[in-house]
Design an enzyme around this catalytic site. Structure first.
Site, PDB file in Angstrom:
ATOM      1  N   SER A  96      36.646  39.803  39.668  1.00 53.87           N
ATOM      2  CA  SER A  96      37.936  39.277  40.114  1.00 53.87           C
ATOM      3  C   SER A  96      38.487  40.091  41.284  1.00 53.87           C
ATOM      4  O   SER A  96      37.809  40.251  42.279  1.00 53.87           O
ATOM      5  CB  SER A  96      38.896  39.228  38.921  1.00 53.87           C
ATOM      6  OG  SER A  96      40.058  38.540  39.267  1.00 53.87           O
ATOM      7  N   ASP A 239      42.127  35.436  45.610  1.00 52.87           N
ATOM      8  CA  ASP A 239      41.345  36.606  45.209  1.00 52.87           C
ATOM      9  C   ASP A 239      39.859  36.208  45.185  1.00 52.87           C
ATOM     10  O   ASP A 239      39.534  35.035  45.395  1.00 52.87           O
ATOM     11  CB  ASP A 239      41.863  37.170  43.867  1.00 52.87           C
ATOM     12  CG  ASP A 239      41.431  36.364  42.662  1.00 52.87           C
ATOM     13  OD1 ASP A 239      41.252  35.136  42.802  1.00 52.87           O
ATOM     14  OD2 ASP A 239      41.262  36.938  41.577  1.00 52.87           O
ATOM     15  N   ASP A 241      37.523  35.599  43.015  1.00 53.35           N
ATOM     16  CA  ASP A 241      36.984  34.538  42.145  1.00 53.35           C
ATOM     17  C   ASP A 241      37.930  33.337  42.054  1.00 53.35           C
ATOM     18  O   ASP A 241      37.724  32.421  41.257  1.00 53.35           O
ATOM     19  CB  ASP A 241      36.569  35.069  40.767  1.00 53.35           C
ATOM     20  CG  ASP A 241      37.735  35.381  39.858  1.00 53.35           C
ATOM     21  OD1 ASP A 241      38.774  35.856  40.369  1.00 53.35           O
ATOM     22  OD2 ASP A 241      37.614  35.159  38.633  1.00 53.35           O
ATOM     23  N   ASP A 243      41.070  32.483  41.216  1.00 50.95           N
ATOM     24  CA  ASP A 243      42.001  32.008  40.185  1.00 50.95           C
ATOM     25  C   ASP A 243      43.438  32.427  40.491  1.00 50.95           C
ATOM     26  O   ASP A 243      44.354  32.065  39.764  1.00 50.95           O
ATOM     27  CB  ASP A 243      41.576  32.460  38.772  1.00 50.95           C
ATOM     28  CG  ASP A 243      41.393  33.957  38.650  1.00 50.95           C
ATOM     29  OD1 ASP A 243      41.541  34.680  39.662  1.00 50.95           O
ATOM     30  OD2 ASP A 243      41.094  34.415  37.532  1.00 50.95           O
TER      31      ASP A 243
END
Ligand code: MG
Length: 449
Positions: A96, A239, A241, A243
């Protein structure tokens, strides 16, 4: 670092192919207890991602689990792929917003939600014990799905709230920063198909993050400048990833990631009435947005898994976390930055306001975050706080949260470090700071008495 939501650390020292295979086999063992279906594997753009994803795939196939490899896609695309393939679950290789040298595994169950703490603990127990499904000698099959991000994009454009025709008529100019993460595979295409004019920085998907990848205001300097340079109507940052989403206003100011959910809540509630679910550390700007529509707000423990489950229970129309994570149950119960971007663009066009105008209509708050270590018994510290702040509303779902009208203080032990986190929000920085200072004093006193 292990936690109920998975495992993360520095690649090579903490996170190795051996460890990742062990986790994949434990997850496969856990998931084989349910009937049928393949396991989805996906990753973000980190340089170590392909290597670690191969180890995950091997671990799963060695148990006889069929695997569908979605490759480099956003985490929410992988969550939707679980539903699409009626899979047993998914493993996403992503750290992340953590720094470039990190990687981690995120575990998703058959409902497309992150594992709850019970399943997370069962997984960690399987990793520790080394118990494996006796398994068959048949190795699981491997199939490639290169359509997960495209399907995700199509589902967003089909939402009744997302009106590409109206957006296309106005065609707002959007400056986009994908931090060279997985956002590059979906964000530019999504915004273009939505009818925006898009200017992209860091759209490459090579994982060479040019800045600290968390989309908090202090990391978005390059995007702020890019907004000014291009004369964009607003800027968006995700970000690695994808989300979490953050907004930069038309003057080149990063407005803080709390506003992402506030904007999305205001837009959805203008279309549909119902409850809103947020976590205990989310800014009051979201309560203010909900109050415009008299919508009830329920606060849950911090963490996507907790918020998503509470949303299902409450039949929430929208929810999420103050860190820029928007969840819309009409799409799925996962934090989803492409979805958030589509809602923000639709909101700006439908309300015909600039980002700074929306921000300036509402009361302003300051959030201060701090941490303290060396506290003795945490329950004693809570008691002292409750005693001194007798007039406050108390919430003990996740540590201790004390609130008074326009301000609050949330104290909770970290899940991964031996520290206690403090977060306070108030109409001014002085008030928020004094809440934190007083709380730290009380907590240290309570450990010495
Ligand atoms: Mg993320």
């Amino acid at each position: 670092m292990r936690s109920v939501s998975g495992v993360r650390g520095i690649v090579g020292t903490d996170i190795t192919p051996e460890l990742v295979t062990r986790y994949a086999r434990a997850f496969g063992t856990l998931m084989l207890r349910d009937d049928g279906g393949p396991v989805v594997v996906a990753r973000d753009s980190r340089a170590s991602g392909a290597m670690l994803a191969s180890a995950v795939v091997s671990g799963l196939r060695s148990l006889g689990c069929d695997v569908i490899d979605c490759g480099l896609v956003p985490t929410p695309s992988a969550q939707l792929a679980v539903e699409h393939h009626s899979a047993r679950g998914a493993i996403v290789v992503t750290a992340s917003h953590n720094p470039i040298e990190w990687n981690a595994l995120k575990f998703i169950g058959p409902d497309g939600l992150f594992l709850d703490s019970e399943s997370g603990e069962a997984l960690q127990a399987l990793v520790s014990s080394g118990d494996r499904e006796a398994g068959s000698n048949d190795q699981g099959s491997l199939a490639v799905d290169d359509q997960a991000a495209d399907r995700h994009l199509d589902l967003i454009l089909q939402l009744p709230f997302v009106d590409a025709e109206s957006v296309g008529r106005r065609s707002p100019l959007v400056a986009l920063d994908c931090v060279r993460g997985a956002g590059g595979v979906i964000m530019p295409a999504l915004l273009e198909r939505l009818g925006c004019e898009v200017r992209v920085i860091n759209g490459e998907t090579d994982g060479e993050f040019p800045r600290a990848p968390e989309p908090v205001a202090q990391n978005l300097g390059e995007l702020c400048e890019f907004v000014i340079e291009t004369g964009a109507d607003f800027g968006l940052a995700v970000d690695p990833d994808v989300d979490r989403l953050a907004i930069v206003d038309e003057t080149g100011t990063a407005i803080g990631e709390d506003y992402t959910l506030a904007f999305a809540v205001e837009f959805i509630l203008s279309r549909k009435h119902g409850p809103v679910v947020i976590n205990l550390s989310t800014s009051q700007v979201v309560d203010d947005a909900a109050a415009r529509f008299d919508a009830p707000v329920r606060r849950t423990r911090v963490g996507e898994a907790n918020v998503a489950r509470a949303m299902r229970q409450e039949a929430a129309v929208i929810g999420g976390e103050g860190n820029g994570g928007v969840i819309l149950p009409d799409l799925h119960l996962g934090r989803d930055a492409p979805l958030a971007a589509a809602l923000i663009a639709s909101f700006m066009v439908a309300f015909d306001l600039s980002v700074s105008q929306v921000v300036n209509r509402n009361p302003k708050y300051r959030i201060i975050k701090d941490k303290v270590s060396g506290i003795g018994a945490i329950e004693d510290a809570y008691d002292r706080l409750r005693e001194v702040y007798g007039g406050a509303t108390c919430d003990t779902q996740d540590g201790l949260r004390l609130s008074w009208g326009d301000r609050w203080l949330h104290v909770r032990p970290s899940g991964t470090e031996p520290i206690v986190r403090l977060i306070a929000e108030a109409p001014s920085e002085d008030v928020a700071l004094s809440l934190i200072r007083k709380a730290k004093e009380l907590m240290v006193v309570s450990s010495n008495s």
